[in-house]
Write a protein that holds these residues in place. Sequence first.
Motif, PDB file in Angstrom:
ATOM      1  N   PRO A 160      37.395  33.048  27.994  1.00 32.29           N
ATOM      2  CA  PRO A 160      37.768  32.382  26.733  1.00 32.29           C
ATOM      3  C   PRO A 160      37.773  30.863  26.838  1.00 32.29           C
ATOM      4  O   PRO A 160      37.598  30.174  25.828  1.00 32.29           O
ATOM      5  N   ALA A 161      37.996  30.341  28.054  1.00 32.44           N
ATOM      6  CA  ALA A 161      38.028  28.887  28.220  1.00 32.44           C
ATOM      7  C   ALA A 161      36.677  28.264  27.890  1.00 32.44           C
ATOM      8  O   ALA A 161      36.611  27.127  27.407  1.00 32.44           O
ATOM      9  N   ILE A 162      35.593  29.018  28.115  1.00 27.80           N
ATOM     10  CA  ILE A 162      34.250  28.468  27.896  1.00 27.80           C
ATOM     11  C   ILE A 162      34.052  28.101  26.436  1.00 27.80           C
ATOM     12  O   ILE A 162      33.662  26.974  26.106  1.00 27.80           O
ATOM     13  N   PHE A 163      34.351  29.066  25.530  1.00 27.34           N
ATOM     14  CA  PHE A 163      34.126  28.737  24.116  1.00 27.34           C
ATOM     15  C   PHE A 163      35.319  28.011  23.499  1.00 27.34           C
ATOM     16  O   PHE A 163      35.162  27.303  22.497  1.00 27.34           O
ATOM     17  N   ASP A 167      34.869  24.847  21.173  1.00 29.69           N
ATOM     18  CA  ASP A 167      35.408  24.886  19.812  1.00 29.69           C
ATOM     19  C   ASP A 167      36.375  23.731  19.566  1.00 29.69           C
ATOM     20  O   ASP A 167      36.424  23.174  18.469  1.00 29.69           O
ATOM     21  N   TYR A 168      37.143  23.377  20.582  1.00 30.95           N
ATOM     22  CA  TYR A 168      38.146  22.318  20.419  1.00 30.95           C
ATOM     23  C   TYR A 168      37.492  20.983  20.098  1.00 30.95           C
ATOM     24  O   TYR A 168      38.066  20.149  19.389  1.00 30.95           O
ATOM     25  N   ARG A 169      36.295  20.770  20.603  1.00 30.93           N
ATOM     26  CA  ARG A 169      35.602  19.492  20.414  1.00 30.93           C
ATOM     27  C   ARG A 169      34.876  19.404  19.080  1.00 30.93           C
ATOM     28  O   ARG A 169      34.375  18.342  18.709  1.00 30.93           O
ATOM     29  N   LEU A 170      34.805  20.494  18.340  1.00 25.84           N
ATOM     30  CA  LEU A 170      34.190  20.461  17.014  1.00 25.84           C
ATOM     31  C   LEU A 170      35.062  19.660  16.051  1.00 25.84           C
ATOM     32  O   LEU A 170      36.283  19.613  16.211  1.00 25.84           O
ATOM     33  N   PRO A 171      34.459  19.028  15.037  1.00 26.54           N
ATOM     34  CA  PRO A 171      35.267  18.302  14.041  1.00 26.54           C
ATOM     35  C   PRO A 171      35.858  19.274  13.016  1.00 26.54           C
ATOM     36  O   PRO A 171      35.156  20.135  12.488  1.00 26.54           O
ATOM     37  N   TYR A 172      37.145  19.137  12.767  1.00 32.58           N
ATOM     38  CA  TYR A 172      37.833  19.979  11.772  1.00 32.58           C
ATOM     39  C   TYR A 172      38.442  19.042  10.730  1.00 32.58           C
ATOM     40  O   TYR A 172      39.469  18.418  10.968  1.00 32.58           O
ATOM     41  N   VAL A 202      27.482  31.750  21.335  1.00 28.93           N
ATOM     42  CA  VAL A 202      28.031  31.778  22.690  1.00 28.93           C
ATOM     43  C   VAL A 202      29.228  32.725  22.765  1.00 28.93           C
ATOM     44  O   VAL A 202      29.335  33.542  23.687  1.00 28.93           O
ATOM     45  N   ALA A 203      30.122  32.620  21.791  1.00 27.63           N
ATOM     46  CA  ALA A 203      31.298  33.485  21.781  1.00 27.63           C
ATOM     47  C   ALA A 203      30.911  34.954  21.631  1.00 27.63           C
ATOM     48  O   ALA A 203      31.511  35.831  22.260  1.00 27.63           O
ATOM     49  N   PHE A 204      29.891  35.218  20.799  1.00 26.56           N
ATOM     50  CA  PHE A 204      29.442  36.603  20.607  1.00 26.56           C
ATOM     51  C   PHE A 204      28.849  37.164  21.896  1.00 26.56           C
ATOM     52  O   PHE A 204      29.144  38.309  22.281  1.00 26.56           O
ATOM     53  N   ILE A 205      28.039  36.377  22.582  1.00 28.78           N
ATOM     54  CA  ILE A 205      27.436  36.834  23.843  1.00 28.78           C
ATOM     55  C   ILE A 205      28.519  37.123  24.879  1.00 28.78           C
ATOM     56  O   ILE A 205      28.502  38.162  25.554  1.00 28.78           O
TER      57      ILE A 205
END
Length: 326
Positions: A160-163, A167-172, A202-205
Amino acid sequence: MWKGKNDTEFRIKEFILVGFPGLHPDYYGLVAFIFCLVYVITVVGNSLLVVTFVHVPSLHKPMYIIMLSLALSDIGFSTVALPKIISRYWFDDRFMTFNVCFSQMFLIHTFGTVNSYIMGIMALDRYMAICYPLRYPVLMKNQTMAILNSVAWVFSFVTPAIFSVYDYRLPYCGPNKIFQCYCDHHSMVTQACADHGFATLVAFILAMLVLLIPLAFIIYSYIHIIFSVTRIASSTGRWKAFSTCTTQLCIIILYYLPRCIVYIFNVAGLYINIDLRITLILFYSLFPPLVNPFIYCFRTKEIKQALAQWFSIKKNKNFSIAPIPR
């Protein structure tokens, strides 16, 4: 276009946990009570198993090491997910800060990954015990089982750390409504105001690897188990083996099948009613931890005897230290 730079100036500060969008407010109290009851039963049942394992040396065996690991994972998942759901519907506490929501997402997927790996280890244990009973005591020692479970927990944090980091670096920058009862990857990443196709892929894979690799081994092992059981001469032995495997298979089906359906719908962009989707996710997330202590543990004769013996010792100690009335 977003280039990977984290624009904190416009980042939202908190998320709103919507929960079930179609649920009428009149039923909020009932839903909160049900979730509270599920949480109490889950934590008490699994904690009782952990305490019993610690205090009863006769349970320090490979099979019960797996059950201990599963119980700890179930307690962790329920504690991360359920208190906020209860607070949402009992006290109308809908807000979660940005970092808290991401922390919950990471832990939710971590404990879900642990469960998948543990079920694979459990299938390995049953496969060795039934198909190779003479080699089982040599190969499946306590140390071996402890190492397997430790590796499962380590990988469960890494995956989970990978995605989560990506995800954390995406703009929200809004909207900030989470149409779910807790923060998970799909609910979070769809809030990003940038292309999240790569993050979703990536998360789906990773999710399919986490789900399908253990599931493939489970199917392989149980096919061999079934063939081995049919060759057992004693009808009592066959029934005992089938009984153990059947209960495990029921939980495995409940864990894997709805998950695969939800993931496939998400990645394929197929429509599914939001309330139905949330119900499916909560069912496969909360029902197995609720029933695991009863299916895997309290149906086991050895654990029931250990519990009875432990409580008997505790009761006798309490009577022995009671003051003598004057």
